[in-house]
Design a protein around this motif. Sequence first.
Motif, short mmCIF file in Angstrom:
data_model
loop_
_atom_site.label_atom_id
_atom_site.label_comp_id
_atom_site.label_asym_id
_atom_site.label_seq_id
_atom_site.Cartn_x
_atom_site.Cartn_y
_atom_site.Cartn_z
N MET A 1 0.85 -1.20 0.00
CA MET A 1 0.00 0.00 0.00
C MET A 1 0.88 1.24 0.00
SD MET A 1 -2.78 1.23 2.88
CE MET A 1 -3.75 -0.26 2.69
N SER A 2 0.62 2.16 -0.90
CA SER A 2 1.40 3.40 -0.94
C SER A 2 0.99 4.29 0.22
CB SER A 2 1.17 4.12 -2.27
OG SER A 2 -0.19 4.48 -2.42
N GLY A 3 1.92 5.11 0.68
CA GLY A 3 1.66 5.94 1.83
C GLY A 3 1.14 7.31 1.46
N VAL A 4 0.39 7.91 2.38
CA VAL A 4 0.01 9.31 2.22
C VAL A 4 1.26 10.18 2.30
CG1 VAL A 4 -1.27 11.21 3.28
CG2 VAL A 4 -2.32 8.95 3.10
N LEU A 5 2.19 9.77 3.15
CA LEU A 5 3.50 10.42 3.24
C LEU A 5 4.57 9.39 2.95
CD1 LEU A 5 5.49 12.69 4.05
CD2 LEU A 5 5.26 11.89 6.42
N GLU A 6 5.46 9.71 2.00
CA GLU A 6 6.59 8.85 1.70
C GLU A 6 7.86 9.70 1.63
OE1 GLU A 6 5.92 5.74 -1.39
OE2 GLU A 6 4.01 6.79 -1.69
N MET A 7 8.82 9.35 2.45
CA MET A 7 10.13 10.01 2.43
C MET A 7 11.15 8.95 2.05
SD MET A 7 9.71 12.33 5.93
CE MET A 7 11.07 13.44 5.57
N ARG A 8 11.86 9.20 0.95
CA ARG A 8 12.77 8.20 0.41
C ARG A 8 14.21 8.71 0.43
NH1 ARG A 8 9.06 7.03 -5.00
NH2 ARG A 8 7.23 6.13 -3.92
N GLY B 1 27.41 29.15 9.12
CA GLY B 1 28.75 29.72 8.96
C GLY B 1 29.58 28.83 8.07
N SER B 2 30.68 28.35 8.59
CA SER B 2 31.53 27.45 7.82
C SER B 2 31.24 25.99 8.11
CB SER B 2 33.00 27.73 8.12
OG SER B 2 33.27 27.53 9.51
N ALA B 3 30.28 25.76 9.02
CA ALA B 3 29.97 24.38 9.42
C ALA B 3 28.69 23.91 8.74
CB ALA B 3 29.83 24.28 10.93
N GLU B 4 28.59 22.60 8.57
CA GLU B 4 27.38 21.97 8.05
C GLU B 4 26.70 21.20 9.17
OE1 GLU B 4 28.33 19.52 4.72
OE2 GLU B 4 28.32 21.20 3.31
N VAL B 5 25.38 21.37 9.27
CA VAL B 5 24.59 20.65 10.26
C VAL B 5 23.71 19.66 9.52
CG1 VAL B 5 22.85 20.83 12.07
CG2 VAL B 5 24.58 22.64 11.81
N HIS B 6 23.91 18.38 9.79
CA HIS B 6 23.15 17.33 9.12
C HIS B 6 21.92 17.00 9.98
CE1 HIS B 6 26.35 16.67 6.20
NE2 HIS B 6 27.20 16.79 7.21
N ALA B 7 20.80 17.65 9.65
CA ALA B 7 19.59 17.48 10.46
C ALA B 7 18.92 16.14 10.21
CB ALA B 7 18.61 18.62 10.16
N LEU B 8 18.93 15.68 8.95
CA LEU B 8 18.39 14.37 8.60
C LEU B 8 19.41 13.66 7.72
CD1 LEU B 8 14.62 15.03 7.71
CD2 LEU B 8 15.55 14.14 9.86
N ARG B 9 19.53 12.35 7.92
CA ARG B 9 20.51 11.57 7.17
C ARG B 9 19.84 10.33 6.59
NH1 ARG B 9 26.03 12.61 9.22
NH2 ARG B 9 25.95 14.10 10.92
N GLU B 10 19.57 10.36 5.30
CA GLU B 10 19.08 9.20 4.54
C GLU B 10 17.88 8.52 5.23
OE1 GLU B 10 22.50 6.73 3.89
OE2 GLU B 10 23.26 8.05 2.31
N VAL B 11 16.88 9.31 5.50
CA VAL B 11 15.69 8.82 6.21
C VAL B 11 14.70 8.20 5.23
CG1 VAL B 11 13.62 9.58 7.45
CG2 VAL B 11 15.88 10.39 8.16
N ASP B 12 14.27 6.99 5.52
CA ASP B 12 13.17 6.34 4.82
C ASP B 12 12.00 6.25 5.79
OD1 ASP B 12 14.26 5.61 2.19
OD2 ASP B 12 15.61 4.30 3.32
N PHE B 13 10.85 6.79 5.37
CA PHE B 13 9.74 6.94 6.32
C PHE B 13 8.43 6.97 5.54
CE2 PHE B 13 7.09 9.83 9.00
CZ PHE B 13 7.09 9.08 10.18
N THR B 14 7.51 6.09 5.88
CA THR B 14 6.23 6.01 5.18
C THR B 14 5.09 5.95 6.20
OG1 THR B 14 7.21 4.85 3.30
CG2 THR B 14 4.83 4.70 3.54
N VAL B 15 4.00 6.67 5.92
CA VAL B 15 2.81 6.61 6.74
C VAL B 15 1.64 6.25 5.85
CG1 VAL B 15 1.37 7.78 8.44
CG2 VAL B 15 3.77 8.42 8.21
N GLU B 16 1.03 5.10 6.11
CA GLU B 16 -0.07 4.62 5.30
C GLU B 16 -1.39 5.32 5.67
OE1 GLU B 16 1.93 2.69 7.06
OE2 GLU B 16 3.14 1.70 5.51
#
Length: 241
Positions: free
Chosen positions: A1-8, A17-32
């Motif tokens: 079943m496909s999800g209403v929300l799909e994050m792939r 500044g000169s730094a990078e903040v990785h808030a999300l990293r390769e998240v797979d998330f589905t809500v049916e």
Amino acid sequence: MSGVLEMRVVSKTYVDGSAEVHALREVDFTVEPGKMVAVMGPSGSGKSTLLTIAGALELPTSGEVLVAGQPLAKLSRDERSRLRRRAIGYVFQDFNLLPGLTAAENVALPLELDGMSAGKARVAGLRALEELGLADRASRFPDQLSGGERQRVAIARAVVGDRRLLLADEPTGALDSANGEAVMRLILNACKQGVSAVVVTHDAQLASWADRVVFIRDGRIVDRTAPRLGPDSVLTEGASR
């Protein structure tokens, strides 16, 4: 079943500044459809970023996000705004009700902004309030309502109309345990009507209402629990499926 929300494979990086903040990293998330997913994790783990990307408020740095089958990256800004108004409802910890509008007017406002006539929007708003036991509070202003009543108005506003996805950020954080459970019951009832919900909470007791609990840490999903155990159960981070 496909999800209403799909994050792939979704990642989100901010430059500070000169730094990078990785808030999300390769998240797979589905809500049916009709399911509630609770998201738990420490402060700064990426929970709020997940919600803002799921709600089309910002785009990921990489990866793909689909809401109601529509890939967000392929939509224009106006199209994403329209999708937010029509398909996505938000419930925030601080309610975000407009103080100069009555409960009924607060609930009806998103429908009016989407082009519905004021009369039809008011009828829909009153119906939503009635379903949540607030019919006798419809003409009151937010400062005339209790905290629990204001939160129920916020939920009515979030689910009114043809909403497909409900996003709630610590919706019970400002409430006592009784009102907190009442709020979770209202969200669960919306899911029974086919709405999909993502609820960020720090309370394991309330998270146990969900069909699935996802734990996020340092921008990565690190654990997923079994299906809903019921409101009388307590989930622990080690209770993975």
